[in-house]
Enzyme design. Structure first.
Site, short mmCIF file in Angstrom:
data_model
loop_
_atom_site.label_atom_id
_atom_site.label_comp_id
_atom_site.label_asym_id
_atom_site.label_seq_id
_atom_site.Cartn_x
_atom_site.Cartn_y
_atom_site.Cartn_z
N SER A 365 46.30 89.81 51.71
CA SER A 365 46.65 88.99 52.58
C SER A 365 48.22 89.33 53.09
O SER A 365 48.76 89.07 54.10
CB SER A 365 46.97 87.65 52.05
OG SER A 365 47.19 87.55 50.58
N GLU A 366 48.65 90.32 52.15
CA GLU A 366 49.85 91.38 52.63
C GLU A 366 50.03 92.40 52.03
O GLU A 366 49.61 92.55 50.71
CB GLU A 366 51.29 90.40 52.27
CG GLU A 366 51.52 88.88 53.06
CD GLU A 366 52.81 88.41 53.03
OE1 GLU A 366 53.79 88.99 52.36
OE2 GLU A 366 53.03 87.23 53.02
#
Length: 464
Positions: A365-366
């Protein structure tokens, strides 16, 4: 031929947040968050004294920015709803201007075949709640669940991927241990209570989502930083790494997926006499309301060794009482940011989730590379030649691909971030985006080399 081919329907995109991109404007109805308040009181704490009102103007430019997302290969994008924008004051009244904005944003994403992933909390506590203790106050848990229900009711028809928190360990570390978030305390007992209330709020939001019959998935975004011992054959180094992992990773990972806290962490807070205030049925709520989907944020490893330096008695107890950080000789560094680059860490996380957490559906997600002074890499045509970022993303994706080949249930990759954005006290010091934002020239946007490369990766669902 594509050498590194990813599964069909892989999520290619990026992540950002409301408080870091939207800005504040007359008539938007937004209430004050802890960041607005802290900047107003102490602007010198913020790089170049640039505050949250001067985030990258996504509130007004989202339609143009979504076209840039398409041009950089996005089929999905994570944003966050600002609690202080949607419910701006203690009356609980809903800001209809915010409702219209978020609906328009979601419609625009969907019209451009970009799936919205929406996060409920990204460090932006409304000030009217912080004045009563913020996450220290159990009433904030109830207020959060009410806010979450409001979001599900308003936007659940358009959003099928929800996340309760982004990096919930960060308000713990920043606000109550290491003083890089408001309220800048050093108080481990408070840190434990804040973390517990965040986790309880997450489980109760999951419970509410399912009670309401919503037809999507709900998860949490955790920054998982592998804790590597200095010496894998030294029992004291190993013990230090296990405890660091329990404090900074498993404190939210275990209850979110397994419904229980790591025994090493429970033993530590009992020994210190700083157990949180736990009400009847709380632990059952956490046990019975685990997540559907895990977001994994990864930037750098944590390397630790057995405690060798004196304990700081004035600040004790602190996590640092039990281990020292270790700088491994010869480690690869991002010279622009001062962080270690260790690509295999992303593989180790995914294999750990595969082996120890039921291989829950997850995604990156990051992941990203911050660079200070990135303007120096702009060429004569005005394009930032960030080939270092291409190398960073590519080399991490190789390890993501390897983990998938070995059975990890990883469904996507989102980079931090789509376009350069305001980043808390660092403001615009370090740039992370696929897209450059020139804050000195009408907030002009331009796609960097990495954004053009990412479009090819997304189009080909892989790379050579």
């Amino acid at each position: 031929m594509v050498t590194y081919k990813f599964p069909d329907n892989f999520w290619w995109g990026s992540a950002a947040s409301g408080p870091q991109t939207e800005g504040t404007y007359d008539g938007d109805g937004k209430g004050e968050s802890i960041w607005d308040y802290w900047y107003k009181k102490m602007p010198d704490k913020f790089f170049d004294e640039v505050g949250p009102a001067d985030a990258s103007r996504f509130y007004h430019t989202y339609k143009e920015d979504i076209q840039l997302m398409k041009a950089t290969g996005h089929n999905s994008y994570r944003h966050s709803i600002q609690w202080s924008r949607l419910i701006p004051d203690a009356t609980g009244a809903i800001n209809q201007t915010a409702v219209a904005y978020y609906n328009d944003l979601l419609d625009e994403l969907l019209a451009n075949d970009i799936e919205p992933f929406m996060n409920l909390y990204h460090f932006d506590m409304p000030m009217y709640l912080q004045e009563k203790g913020g996450w220290l106050n159990r009433a904030t848990v109830d207020a959060y669940v009410s806010y979450a229900r409001t979001c599900f009711e308003l936007f659940g028809g358009k959003v099928k991927k929800w996340f309760t928190h982004n990096e919930p360990i960060v308000p713990v570390e920043g606000g109550y241990l290491y003083q890089f978030h408001y309220p800048c305390e050093v108080n481990m007992k408070h840190a434990v209570q804040v973390g517990y209330h965040e986790m309880l709020a997450s489980a109760k939001a999951v419970q509410a989502y399912r009670e309401m019959g919503q037809d999507g998935q709900i998860g949490i975004i955790l920054n998982l930083t592998p804790s590597y011992p200095r010496d894998e054959h030294n029992p004291e180094d190993i013990k230090a790494s296990v405890l660091a992992d329990a404090i900074f990773n498993r404190s939210f990972l275990d209850p979110s997926i397994k419904g229980e806290y790591p025994p090493e962490l429970v033993a530590l807070v009992k020994e210190l006499g700083i157990l949180p205030d736990i009400h009847d049925n709380d632990l059952a709520v956490i046990r019975d309301n685990t997540i559907d989907l895990l977001g994994i944020n990864y930037y750098q490893p944590r390397r630790v060794k057995a405690k060798e330096t004196p304990v700081d008695r004035e600040r004790s107890p602190m996590p640092d009482d039990y281990f020292d950080n270790y700088e491994m000789p010869g480690r690869k560094m991002n010279p622009h940011r001062g962080w270690e680059i260790y690509e295999k860490g992303i593989y180790d996380i995914l294999i750990n989730v595969r082996d120890n957490y039921g291989n829950i559906p997850c995604f990156i997600s990051e992941n990203g590379m911050g660079v200070e002074g990135e303007e120096k890499f702009r060429n004569a045509d005005g394009v930032i030649e960030d080939d270092y970022r291409i190398e960073f993303v590519r080399d991490h994706l190789k390890y993501v691909h390897q983990a998938i080949q070995e059975g990890a249930n990883c469904l996507g990759y989102h980079m931090w971030t789509c376009m350069d954005n305001w980043s808390w006290t660092n403001a615009y010091k370090n740039r992370y985006g696929f897209i450059s934002v020139d804050i000195h020239n009408q907030w002009q946007r331009s796609i960097k080399n990495s954004g053009r490369w990412f479009k090819q990766v997304s189009d080909n669902n892989g790379f050579n």
